[in-house]
Every structure is written in structure tokens, then in C-alpha cells.
Design a protein around this motif. Structure first.
Motif, PDB file in Angstrom:
ATOM      1  N   ARG A  91       0.818  -1.214   0.000  1.00 51.52           N
ATOM      2  CA  ARG A  91       0.000   0.000   0.000  1.00 51.52           C
ATOM      3  C   ARG A  91       0.853   1.266   0.000  1.00 51.52           C
ATOM      4  O   ARG A  91       0.372   2.330  -0.368  1.00 51.52           O
ATOM      5  N   PHE A  92       2.099   1.146   0.434  1.00 45.56           N
ATOM      6  CA  PHE A  92       2.939   2.334   0.565  1.00 45.56           C
ATOM      7  C   PHE A  92       3.823   2.581  -0.660  1.00 45.56           C
ATOM      8  O   PHE A  92       4.697   3.429  -0.630  1.00 45.56           O
ATOM      9  N   ILE A  93       3.581   1.817  -1.707  1.00 44.79           N
ATOM     10  CA  ILE A  93       4.272   2.094  -2.973  1.00 44.79           C
ATOM     11  C   ILE A  93       3.647   3.334  -3.603  1.00 44.79           C
ATOM     12  O   ILE A  93       2.430   3.504  -3.623  1.00 44.79           O
ATOM     13  N   GLN A  94       4.475   4.203  -4.118  1.00 40.68           N
ATOM     14  CA  GLN A  94       3.979   5.410  -4.780  1.00 40.68           C
ATOM     15  C   GLN A  94       4.469   5.452  -6.221  1.00 40.68           C
ATOM     16  O   GLN A  94       5.613   5.099  -6.507  1.00 40.68           O
ATOM     17  N   TRP A  95       3.586   5.858  -7.116  1.00 39.63           N
ATOM     18  CA  TRP A  95       3.899   5.981  -8.533  1.00 39.63           C
ATOM     19  C   TRP A  95       3.985   7.461  -8.914  1.00 39.63           C
ATOM     20  O   TRP A  95       3.213   8.285  -8.418  1.00 39.63           O
ATOM     21  N   ARG A  96       4.908   7.775  -9.792  1.00 37.47           N
ATOM     22  CA  ARG A  96       5.003   9.132 -10.333  1.00 37.47           C
ATOM     23  C   ARG A  96       5.237   9.054 -11.839  1.00 37.47           C
ATOM     24  O   ARG A  96       6.043   8.244 -12.298  1.00 37.47           O
ATOM     25  N   LEU A  97       4.525   9.874 -12.580  1.00 37.74           N
ATOM     26  CA  LEU A  97       4.690   9.984 -14.017  1.00 37.74           C
ATOM     27  C   LEU A  97       5.033  11.431 -14.339  1.00 37.74           C
ATOM     28  O   LEU A  97       4.223  12.328 -14.085  1.00 37.74           O
ATOM     29  N   GLU A  98       6.249  11.655 -14.866  1.00 40.39           N
ATOM     30  CA  GLU A  98       6.736  13.008 -15.124  1.00 40.39           C
ATOM     31  C   GLU A  98       6.639  13.863 -13.855  1.00 40.39           C
ATOM     32  O   GLU A  98       6.195  15.021 -13.893  1.00 40.39           O
ATOM     33  N   ASP A  99       7.057  13.252 -12.723  1.00 43.59           N
ATOM     34  CA  ASP A  99       7.095  13.924 -11.414  1.00 43.59           C
ATOM     35  C   ASP A  99       5.705  14.264 -10.867  1.00 43.59           C
ATOM     36  O   ASP A  99       5.580  15.064  -9.933  1.00 43.59           O
ATOM     37  N   ILE A 100       4.659  13.692 -11.442  1.00 43.19           N
ATOM     38  CA  ILE A 100       3.305  13.908 -10.929  1.00 43.19           C
ATOM     39  C   ILE A 100       2.838  12.611 -10.283  1.00 43.19           C
ATOM     40  O   ILE A 100       2.899  11.543 -10.892  1.00 43.19           O
ATOM     41  N   GLU A 101       2.357  12.705  -9.051  1.00 43.28           N
ATOM     42  CA  GLU A 101       1.963  11.506  -8.314  1.00 43.28           C
ATOM     43  C   GLU A 101       0.703  10.886  -8.920  1.00 43.28           C
ATOM     44  O   GLU A 101      -0.251  11.585  -9.275  1.00 43.28           O
ATOM     45  N   ILE A 102       0.711   9.559  -9.041  1.00 42.13           N
ATOM     46  CA  ILE A 102      -0.438   8.795  -9.538  1.00 42.13           C
ATOM     47  C   ILE A 102      -0.880   7.857  -8.427  1.00 42.13           C
ATOM     48  O   ILE A 102      -0.100   7.007  -7.982  1.00 42.13           O
ATOM     49  N   PRO A 103      -2.108   7.958  -7.929  1.00 39.91           N
ATOM     50  CA  PRO A 103      -2.549   7.066  -6.836  1.00 39.91           C
ATOM     51  C   PRO A 103      -2.472   5.595  -7.222  1.00 39.91           C
ATOM     52  O   PRO A 103      -1.965   4.778  -6.469  1.00 39.91           O
ATOM     53  N   ASN A 104      -2.981   5.247  -8.407  1.00 38.83           N
ATOM     54  CA  ASN A 104      -2.938   3.857  -8.852  1.00 38.83           C
ATOM     55  C   ASN A 104      -3.072   3.825 -10.373  1.00 38.83           C
ATOM     56  O   ASN A 104      -4.120   4.200 -10.915  1.00 38.83           O
ATOM     57  N   PRO A 105      -2.053   3.359 -11.089  1.00 44.28           N
ATOM     58  CA  PRO A 105      -2.095   3.378 -12.552  1.00 44.28           C
ATOM     59  C   PRO A 105      -2.682   2.107 -13.164  1.00 44.28           C
ATOM     60  O   PRO A 105      -2.407   1.808 -14.326  1.00 44.28           O
ATOM     61  N   ASN A 106      -3.458   1.341 -12.403  1.00 49.47           N
ATOM     62  CA  ASN A 106      -3.955   0.057 -12.871  1.00 49.47           C
ATOM     63  C   ASN A 106      -5.464   0.075 -13.110  1.00 49.47           C
ATOM     64  O   ASN A 106      -6.209   0.778 -12.410  1.00 49.47           O
ATOM     65  N   HIS A 107      -5.899  -0.726 -14.083  1.00 49.58           N
ATOM     66  CA  HIS A 107      -7.328  -0.919 -14.320  1.00 49.58           C
ATOM     67  C   HIS A 107      -7.885  -1.919 -13.288  1.00 49.58           C
ATOM     68  O   HIS A 107      -7.195  -2.831 -12.849  1.00 49.58           O
ATOM     69  N   PHE A 108      -9.149  -1.737 -12.923  1.00 52.27           N
ATOM     70  CA  PHE A 108      -9.872  -2.649 -12.023  1.00 52.27           C
ATOM     71  C   PHE A 108      -9.173  -2.780 -10.657  1.00 52.27           C
ATOM     72  O   PHE A 108      -9.144  -3.855 -10.053  1.00 52.27           O
ATOM     73  N   ALA A 109      -8.565  -1.700 -10.214  1.00 53.78           N
ATOM     74  CA  ALA A 109      -7.860  -1.726  -8.926  1.00 53.78           C
ATOM     75  C   ALA A 109      -8.843  -1.514  -7.784  1.00 53.78           C
ATOM     76  O   ALA A 109      -9.900  -0.902  -7.931  1.00 53.78           O
ATOM     77  N   ILE A 110      -8.472  -2.037  -6.619  1.00 51.59           N
ATOM     78  CA  ILE A 110      -9.280  -1.857  -5.407  1.00 51.59           C
ATOM     79  C   ILE A 110      -8.875  -0.547  -4.742  1.00 51.59           C
ATOM     80  O   ILE A 110      -7.693  -0.211  -4.676  1.00 51.59           O
ATOM     81  N   GLU A 111      -9.859   0.176  -4.235  1.00 49.62           N
ATOM     82  CA  GLU A 111      -9.595   1.476  -3.629  1.00 49.62           C
ATOM     83  C   GLU A 111      -8.631   1.323  -2.453  1.00 49.62           C
ATOM     84  O   GLU A 111      -8.772   0.442  -1.612  1.00 49.62           O
ATOM     85  N   GLY A 112      -7.636   2.185  -2.420  1.00 47.17           N
ATOM     86  CA  GLY A 112      -6.658   2.172  -1.344  1.00 47.17           C
ATOM     87  C   GLY A 112      -5.432   1.344  -1.637  1.00 47.17           C
ATOM     88  O   GLY A 112      -4.455   1.394  -0.878  1.00 47.17           O
ATOM     89  N   LEU A 113      -5.449   0.578  -2.715  1.00 44.65           N
ATOM     90  CA  LEU A 113      -4.286  -0.232  -3.070  1.00 44.65           C
ATOM     91  C   LEU A 113      -3.510   0.439  -4.211  1.00 44.65           C
ATOM     92  O   LEU A 113      -3.994   1.377  -4.858  1.00 44.65           O
ATOM     93  N   THR A 114      -2.309  -0.058  -4.442  1.00 48.85           N
ATOM     94  CA  THR A 114      -1.476   0.514  -5.509  1.00 48.85           C
ATOM     95  C   THR A 114      -1.276  -0.450  -6.663  1.00 48.85           C
ATOM     96  O   THR A 114      -0.589  -0.117  -7.624  1.00 48.85           O
ATOM     97  N   GLY A 115      -1.842  -1.646  -6.597  1.00 49.50           N
ATOM     98  CA  GLY A 115      -1.698  -2.630  -7.658  1.00 49.50           C
ATOM     99  C   GLY A 115      -3.018  -2.924  -8.330  1.00 49.50           C
ATOM    100  O   GLY A 115      -4.064  -2.379  -7.980  1.00 49.50           O
ATOM    101  N   GLY A 116      -2.967  -3.824  -9.307  1.00 48.01           N
ATOM    102  CA  GLY A 116      -4.172  -4.200 -10.031  1.00 48.01           C
ATOM    103  C   GLY A 116      -3.849  -5.277 -11.055  1.00 48.01           C
ATOM    104  O   GLY A 116      -2.691  -5.596 -11.303  1.00 48.01           O
TER     105      GLY A 116
END
Length: 240
Positions: A182-207
Motif C-alpha cells: 500500500r505504501f508504494i507510490q507511482w510518479r509519471l513526469e514527477d506527478i503523483e499517480i494514486p494507482n495506474p492500474n485498471h480494475f484496482a481496489i480502492e486504497g491499493l497501488t496494484g491491479g
């Protein structure tokens, strides 16, 4: 011979002579196309006669020779073009019926000024972020294509690194040294992305399906420890 037969013969002869005289004489243009500096032959150059309808032209052979036949006598203009050379125009070529016209055409190489290209080299696996002292790994496009089972998913690609695994339920959650994904963070061009996955569960970072395809991204960096100092936080990050 009867008078009417003689008259018909004279009339036919008159028409034949007029028809012959009405036809314009033709001539041949031939020659060789060479490089101005090296004097070497230029093969497959296009040689055309300007303002001809339909267009009259030929292509030079492997030795640079060309030959255009059945050109109406008079003054013509030739245009010669070839890839990598400046276009050449030979104006006011006089064609006469009694002799072929032989030309030796020289062409200059064409030069084009290109924009400046800057090439930077990094060691394999080295992060492009100068502020990242440790725990930073670079992901290249080449690696994403070779990694078995990555299916162009950057999150699945990093599971090949030591101390990093995916969550076993089929999602691509990233587990670093046993910590909570849950504590993994994603950034695209230095902009934070909560979760870059399709069909992801709220609060998680994977999918199950990643919206980012590694073949459409530039080289990425994965931080298995803290952020670099220029990012201003202490969470782990996958920077694309």
C-alpha cells in the motif's frame, strides 16, 4: 493511262508528300551523369525533359549513362535529380536532325544542416537522477521486452530485482523486502499517480492490468528505498 487515273495518282502523291513534311524530325539525347568532385558515375538518376506532355524521361544505368530517344528537334531543357544530390537544370539544349546531342552532366552532393543531437550515456541499471545515491535502479525498454512474464507491465518487470516480489493473487502489487504494497507510490513526469492500474481496489497501488505500457515509456527508475532528496518525501516510488 487514262487522265482520271493520272490525276488520282498525282493527288495521292501530293497528300503523301504533305504528310511526310508535316511530321517533325526527331533526335536522341544521350550522355553520362557523374559526381562533380569524384567524377564517379551516379546511377539511377532521373532525367526528364521540362514541359513535355506526356512527360518524357529516363533513368541512368549503373554506369551513369542515359539515352532519351524520339525527342522533337528544337530547344529543350533537361532536369536531372538524384537522391543525395542537388537538382541540376540544363537549359536551351539545341537539337538538330543531323546529329545526336551528347551531354556530360555533373552533380554536386547536397548537404542539410540538422538540429543538434545530445547523447548521454549511463551505466546499465544506473538511475538518471543525480540525487539518487542508493536504492535506485533504471528500467530500460530493452529489459521490458526480454523479461519473461512482464507483459509490458513495469510493475511486473521490477519483480526480477532482488528483494522484490509480486503479490500472489494475480495483481501486480509490489512488495519490497516484505513491506506492505500500500505504501508504494507511482510518479509519471514527477506527478503523483494514486494507482495506474485498471480494475484496482480502492486504497491499493496494484491491479490486474496496468494502464502504463513499458514499450510506450522512456527509461524508468525504481526506488526500493527512500526518495531522492529532490523529491521531498520518504516513500518508495516507481518513477516513469
Amino acid at each position: 493511262m487514262k487522265p482520271n487515273v493520272i490525276g488520282l495518282f498525282i493527288f495521292a502523291t501530293f497528300l503523301f508528300v504533305n504528310a511526310v513534311n508535316a511530321q517533325s524530325p526527331h533526335q536522341t539525347i544521350r550522355g553520362r551523369i557523374v559526381d562533380t568532385d569524384s567524377k564517379s558515375a551516379i546511377p539511377f538518376a532521373n532525367v526528364t525533359i521540362d514541359n513535355s506532355n506526356p512527360l518524357i524521361g529516363v533513368t541512368s544505368d549503373i554506369d551513369g549513362n542515359f539515352k532519351i530517344e524520339n525527342v522533337t528537334v528544337g530547344r529543350v531543357t533537361l532536369s536531372v535529380s538524384s537522391l543525395g544530390y542537388e537538382r541540376v537544370t540544363v537549359p536551351n539544349i539545341l537539337l538538330i536532325s543531323g546529329k545526336e546531342t551528347v551531354l556530360n552532366i555533373e552533380m554536386k552532393e547536397s548537404f542539410q544542416q540538422l538540429d543538434q543531437v545530445e547523447i548521454r550515456a549511463y551505466k546499465k541499471g544506473e538511475s538518471t537522477n543525480e540525487m539518487a545515491i542508493s536504492s535506485a535502479k533504471q528500467l530500460s525498454i530493452e529489459e521490458s521486452k526480454r523479461h519473461a512474464g512482464a507483459i509490458s507491465d513495469p510493475a511486473r518487470l521490477v519483480s526480477s530485482f532482488a528483494g522484490i516480489i509480486n503479490e500472489g493473487s494475480g495483481n501486480n502489487d509490489i512488495i519490497v523486502r516484505g513491506n506492505n504494497p500500500r505504501f508504494i507510490q507511482w510518479r509519471l513526469e514527477d506527478i503523483e499517480i494514486p494507482n495506474p492500474n485498471h480494475f484496482a481496489i480502492e486504497g491499493l497501488t496494484g491491479g490486474p492490468i496496468n494502464a502504463l505500457n513499458s514499450q510506450m515509456l522512456a527509461n524508468s527508475a525504481f526506488y526500493s528505498g527512500a526518495f531522492a532528496r529532490n523529491m521531498g518525501t520518504l516513500y518508495r516510488v516507481f518513477l516513469t
